[in-house]
Write a protein that holds these residues in place. Structure first.
Motif, PDB file in Angstrom:
ATOM      1  N   LEU A 333     128.038  11.344 -60.528  1.00 60.10           N
ATOM      2  CA  LEU A 333     128.005  10.584 -59.279  1.00 60.10           C
ATOM      3  C   LEU A 333     126.863   9.571 -59.303  1.00 60.10           C
ATOM      4  CD1 LEU A 333     128.293  13.707 -56.971  1.00 60.10           C
ATOM      5  CD2 LEU A 333     130.139  12.060 -57.315  1.00 60.10           C
ATOM      6  N   ASP A 339     125.106   2.586 -49.689  1.00 61.74           N
ATOM      7  CA  ASP A 339     126.092   3.648 -49.485  1.00 61.74           C
ATOM      8  C   ASP A 339     125.912   4.344 -48.135  1.00 61.74           C
ATOM      9  OD1 ASP A 339     127.852   3.636 -51.601  1.00 61.74           O
ATOM     10  OD2 ASP A 339     126.559   4.820 -52.908  1.00 61.74           O
ATOM     11  N   ILE A 341     127.616   7.793 -47.035  1.00 57.43           N
ATOM     12  CA  ILE A 341     128.482   8.848 -47.560  1.00 57.43           C
ATOM     13  C   ILE A 341     128.406  10.080 -46.673  1.00 57.43           C
ATOM     14  CG2 ILE A 341     128.920  10.368 -49.536  1.00 57.43           C
ATOM     15  CD1 ILE A 341     127.461   8.182 -51.256  1.00 57.43           C
ATOM     16  N   ARG A 496     132.206   6.118 -46.997  1.00 57.79           N
ATOM     17  CA  ARG A 496     132.798   6.884 -48.086  1.00 57.79           C
ATOM     18  C   ARG A 496     132.724   8.373 -47.769  1.00 57.79           C
ATOM     19  NH1 ARG A 496     129.627   5.429 -53.335  1.00 57.79           N
ATOM     20  NH2 ARG A 496     131.338   6.584 -54.312  1.00 57.79           N
ATOM     21  N   TRP A 498     132.826  12.237 -49.642  1.00 57.82           N
ATOM     22  CA  TRP A 498     132.795  13.057 -50.861  1.00 57.82           C
ATOM     23  C   TRP A 498     133.179  14.476 -50.464  1.00 57.82           C
ATOM     24  CZ3 TRP A 498     127.618  11.639 -53.822  1.00 57.82           C
ATOM     25  CH2 TRP A 498     127.745  10.326 -54.328  1.00 57.82           C
ATOM     26  N   CYS A 505     131.817  18.229 -56.728  1.00 58.55           N
ATOM     27  CA  CYS A 505     131.558  17.229 -55.681  1.00 58.55           C
ATOM     28  C   CYS A 505     132.119  15.916 -56.205  1.00 58.55           C
ATOM     29  CB  CYS A 505     130.060  17.094 -55.402  1.00 58.55           C
ATOM     30  SG  CYS A 505     129.688  15.796 -54.173  1.00 58.55           S
ATOM     31  N   SER A 506     133.149  15.412 -55.525  1.00 55.58           N
ATOM     32  CA  SER A 506     133.814  14.208 -56.011  1.00 55.58           C
ATOM     33  C   SER A 506     134.274  13.349 -54.849  1.00 55.58           C
ATOM     34  CB  SER A 506     135.015  14.581 -56.892  1.00 55.58           C
ATOM     35  OG  SER A 506     135.886  15.460 -56.198  1.00 55.58           O
ATOM     36  N   SER A 507     134.570  12.096 -55.132  1.00 48.74           N
ATOM     37  CA  SER A 507     134.999  11.150 -54.107  1.00 48.74           C
ATOM     38  C   SER A 507     136.339  11.582 -53.514  1.00 48.74           C
ATOM     39  CB  SER A 507     135.117   9.755 -54.717  1.00 48.74           C
ATOM     40  OG  SER A 507     135.537   8.831 -53.746  1.00 48.74           O
ATOM     41  N   TYR A 508     136.469  11.463 -52.197  1.00 53.22           N
ATOM     42  CA  TYR A 508     137.719  11.813 -51.504  1.00 53.22           C
ATOM     43  C   TYR A 508     138.388  10.527 -51.033  1.00 53.22           C
ATOM     44  CZ  TYR A 508     140.941  13.828 -48.108  1.00 53.22           C
ATOM     45  OH  TYR A 508     142.074  14.169 -47.408  1.00 53.22           O
ATOM     46  N   ASP A 509     139.580  10.268 -51.554  1.00 53.82           N
ATOM     47  CA  ASP A 509     140.297   9.035 -51.212  1.00 53.82           C
ATOM     48  C   ASP A 509     141.165   9.276 -49.980  1.00 53.82           C
ATOM     49  OD1 ASP A 509     139.291   7.519 -53.363  1.00 53.82           O
ATOM     50  OD2 ASP A 509     140.674   8.549 -54.716  1.00 53.82           O
ATOM     51  N   LYS A 561     139.843   0.885 -46.308  1.00 58.45           N
ATOM     52  CA  LYS A 561     138.483   0.373 -46.421  1.00 58.45           C
ATOM     53  C   LYS A 561     138.419  -1.093 -45.984  1.00 58.45           C
ATOM     54  CE  LYS A 561     134.520   0.147 -49.516  1.00 58.45           C
ATOM     55  NZ  LYS A 561     133.978   0.401 -50.856  1.00 58.45           N
TER      56      LYS A 561
END
Length: 631
Positions: A333, A339, A341, A496, A498, A505-509, A561
Motif C-alpha cells: 500500500l 489521500d 481514506i 477512498r 480500504w 488490507c486492500s483497496s475497495y472498489d 469518483k
C-alpha cells in the motif's frame, strides 16, 4: 401512546424541565436531541419511572412493555447467548415452570406451558438471539463464551442485543452506536427500521437519525419541542423558525423605539400629553424584549503541514501483528499527501493494528515500510482520554506537550479546537467527553502533522462538533486515515475506501451502499440452511453474483469518483457565484465614480463562473446517466 404532560424537574439543584410537554404516537420512530446537559438521558429515566417529576406526569398506555439497555451487567459468568435469552423474563419464567412441572410429572400443566411458549415463539428464541448477536459482531463460537472474557465495550454490545431481543412496545436507546463498528451500525440501522414498536433514540449520529426517524423531539430552554421529519428536516425548520422569530423581534423593537421616542418627547407637553399616555399603554402591551443568545458555532482548525512529496508512506510485502503472530499480511500500500481514506472491516479484523503500524506503535514483522524522515503523524485513539492527567487543566496539559511554546501560542492552538480561555483553564476532570476529545485533537496536531490518523474520533462529539470536524477535515491540507462507525463522516470526507478483512488490507472498489449490500449478502449466506446439494448450488450462484457485483463495482468505481469530484467542483463554483452576487448587491459598490472598474470585473467573473457552472452541470448529468445505465 406516550404522553408527557407539563413536567417540571429540578435535578441536583438545577432546573432541567419547566412545564415541558410532548406526545408520541404508537409506532413512531423518534429522535431525541439537544445539547449535552439539556436532560435527554434524564427524560429516559423519567419515562422508565426511575425518576419522578416535581410536577406534571408521564402517561403510557396500560400494558405496554418498555425495553432499554441495562448499563450494569451483574452476571458475567454465563454465555453471551444465555445472557440474551434470559432477558426475556416471560420465556425464562415459563421454562422454569416447565422444568418444575416435568419434575412433578404434571402432564396438564406441561401442556398448558407448552401452549404458552408456542404463543411467544419460544421455539425460535435461540435462533433470533443468535442472529442479533451475529449482527452485532459476535461469531457462533463467541456466543458460547462467558461474558467475563469480553471487555466493557463488547459487553455493552451484548446488553444492546438483550434489549433488542426482549419483546417490547417501546424501545429506548441512548447512543446505541457508541460501542459499535461501522458493520454493526449498519446492521442495527436495518434492524431498527423493521422494529414494529415505538422507538425513541438519543443519538449524535446524523446518518442514523436521518434514516430512521419520522419525528424529532428537541430539548431546548427547559422545553421539549416537536418537529416532523428526520434530522435534516428538523434543522431546516428550526433555522427558519429562529429567523422568523428574529425578524419579528426586530420589528417589535423598532415599534418600541418609535413609541418610546414619542413618549420621551411629548410626555410633559400639555397639548400632547394624552397622545403620549396612549403610547405608554401601547408600550406596555408589547411583548417583552427577546435576547437571542446565539450559541457560538463550533469550529476546528487543523494546522497546515509542511508539504512533503508523495508517497508519504509506502509498504511493500509487509506483515504486522503481535508476538510473532501476524494479524495482517501481504500489505502492499501507499499513502499520498492528498489521500482521504476510510478503513472498512469489522472490529477484530485488524483496523486498529494497521493504525498502530502507521502511527509507529508497531513494527513490521516482514517487508519494508518507507517514509519521509520529516513525516509527522497525528494519531487519535479513543483510549487516549484515559492517559490525560485529570488533575491538570487543559492549558497545563498542553504546556507539557508544547514545551518551549509561549502562553499565547498554546492558548491559540487550544482555541482552534473550541477550547477558549474558560475551558482551557478548567480541570480536565471537569471537562465533558466532547471537550476531552477536542483536547486530544489539539495534542495530536501540535506538530502540524502530515497525516491525521483518526480511530473513532466522533464517539464523544455531539452533532455540532461532528459537523465542525467534517469541515476541518475537508479544509485540512494533509492526508487523512479514518476508522469510524459514522457513515455520514465517511461519505463527506473520504475519497477512498480500504477493506481490512481476512488478514489483508486492500483497496475497495465501491461506495458505502455497495459495502452495505456486501454485508447483507454475507448475512444471507450465514443464515442460509445447510442442505448439501441445495447449498452447493446456492454457493455457486452466490459466487457468480459476487463476481458480477465485483465486476460492476470495478466498472462503476471510476464513474463514481468522477461524479463525486464533479459534485465538489459544482459546490465550490456555486459558493464563488454566491459571493460575487453578494458583493454586487452591496449598494456602496455603486457610489459615483469610485468602483466602476471593480463592478466591471465582478460582472465578468460572474459571467465566467455561470458558464463554468453550466458546463459542470452538463458533465454531472452525463456522468449520472452513464452510472445509471450501468446499475
Amino acid at each position: 401512546m406516550l404522553d408527557i404532560n407539563d413536567i417540571t424537574l429540578r435535578f441536583s439543584g438545577r432546573l432541567l424541565f419547566n412545564a415541558a410537554s410532548a406526545h408520541i404516537s404508537d409506532g413512531q420512530k423518534v429522535g431525541l436531541t439537544g445539547r449535552n446537559g439539556t436532560g435527554k438521558t434524564t427524560l429516559f429515566r423519567l419515562i422508565l419511572g426511575h425518576l419522578t417529576p416535581d410536577d406534571g406526569e408521564i402517561n403510557i398506555t396500560k400494558g405496554q412493555k418498555i425495553a432499554t439497555v441495562d448499563q450494569e451487567i451483574s452476571n458475567i459468568d454465563i454465555s453471551l447467548i444465555d445472557f440474551v435469552l434470559q432477558a426475556d423474563i416471560q420465556r425464562t419464567a415459563l421454562l422454569n415452570e416447565l422444568e418444575k412441572a416435568e419434575h412433578e410429572n404434571d402432564g396438564m400443566k406441561m401442556a398448558d406451558i407448552h401452549e404458552k411458549l408456542n404463543m411467544i415463539n419460544a421455539n425460535s428464541a435461540q435462533a433470533r438471539a443468535g442472529a442479533i448477536l451475529y449482527g452485532l459482531g459476535f461469531s457462533s463460537e463467541q456466543q458460547k463464551q462467558p461474558l467475563s472474557s469480553f471487555s466493557g465495550g463488547w459487553r455493552m454490545r451484548v446488553a444492546l442485543a438483550a434489549a433488542l431481543f426482549v419483546p417490547s412496545d417501546i424501545l429506548l436507546l441512548d447512543e446505541p452506536t457508541n460501542h459499535l463498528d461501522l458493520e454493526a451500525t449498519l446492521w442495527l440501522e436495518g434492524f431498527l427500521e423493521k422494529y414494529p414498536g415505538t422507538l425513541i433514540i438519543i443519538s449524535h449520529d446524523r446518518y442514523l437519525l436521518n434514516r430512521l426517524c419520522t419525528r424529532i423531539l428537541h430539548i431546548e430552554n427547559l422545553k421539549i419541542h416537536s418537529y416532523g421529519g428526520n434530522y435534516d428536516a428538523f434543522e431546516q425548520t428550526r433555522a427558519l423558525q429562529r429567523e422568523n422569530e428574529r425578524k419579528q423581534a426586530e420589528k417589535t423593537e423598532e415599534t418600541r423605539k418609535h413609541l418610546q421616542a414619542f413618549v420621551d418627547r411629548f410626555r410633559y407637553k400639555a397639548n400632547k400629553a394624552k397622545q403620549a399616555q396612549s403610547r405608554v399603554k401601547m408600550l406596555e402591551k408589547l411583548p417583552p424584549k427577546i435576547t437571542f443568545t446565539n450559541q457560538a458555532e463550533l469550529h476546528f482548525k487543523f494546522p497546515t503541514p509542511t508539504e512533503l512529496p508523495s508517497p508519504l508512506i509506502k509498504i511493500q510485502d509487509g506483515s504486522v501483528g503481535y508476538t510473532q503472530k501476524p494479524v495482517l499480511s501481504n500489505l502492499n500500500l501507499r499513502i499520498d499527501a492528498d489521500d482521504r481514506i476510510a478503513l472498512l472491516g469489522a472490529n477484530g479484523n485488524g483496523k486498529s493494528t494497521f493504525a498502530k503500524l502507521l502511527a509507529g506503535k508497531l513494527k513490521l514483522m516482514t517487508g519494508t515500510l518507507s517514509a519521509s524522515s520529516k513525516l509527522q503523524i497525528g494519531y487519535y485513539a479513543q483510549h487516549q482520554t484515559e492517559e490525560l492527567n485529570k488533575n491538570l487543566t487543559a492549558f497545563e496539559q498542553m504546556q507539557l506537550t508544547m514545551k518551549g511554546a509561549s502562553e499565547t501560542q498554546i492558548r491559540s492552538h487550544l482555541g482552534a479546537f473550541g477550547l477558549t480561555q474558560q475551558k482551557a483553564d478548567t480541570q480536565i476532570a471537569q471537562l465533558s467527553g466532547g471537550e476531552k476529545a477536542r483536547l486530544l485533537f489539539a495534542i495530536m496536531t501540535r506538530h502540524a502533522p502530515n497525516i491525521l490518523l483518526l480511530d473513532e474520533p466522533t464517539n464523544h462529539l455531539d452533532i455540532d462538533a461532528r459537523d465542525a470536524l467534517i469541515e476541518a477535515l475537508n479544509t485540512y491540507k494533509g492526508a487523512v486515515i479514518l476508522i469510524t462507525h459514522d457513515p455520514h463522516l465517511i461519505e463527506l470526507t473520504a475519497d477512498r475506501l480500504w477493506l481490512v478483512d481476512n488478514g489483508r488490507c486492500s483497496s475497495y472498489d465501491g461506495d458505502l451502499e455497495d459495502y452495505k449490500e456486501l454485508l447483507s449478502q454475507k448475512a444471507r449466506i450465514q443464515s442460509a440452511g445447510k442442505n448439501d446439494n441445495k447449498n452447493e448450488k446456492q454457493t455457486v450462484s452466490r459466487k457468480d453474483e459476487r463476481r458480477e457485483a465485483a465486476e460492476k463495482r470495478l466498472i462503476c468505481a471510476p464513474l463514481r469518483k468522477a461524479l463525486k469530484e464533479t459534485e465538489k467542483n459544482l459546490e465550490q463554483l456555486n459558493l464563488q457565484k454566491e459571493k460575487i452576487e453578494e458583493m454586487l448587491e452591496d449598494p456602496t459598490l455603486y457610489m459615483i465614480g469610485l468602483n466602476a472598474a471593480k463592478v466591471k470585473n465582478l460582472k465578468i467573473s460572474l459571467s465566467q463562473i455561470t458558464q463554468e457552472i453550466e458546463i459542470t452541470e452538463s458533465r454531472w448529468l452525463e456522468l449520472s446517466e452513464q452510472l445509471e445505465n450501468l446499475l
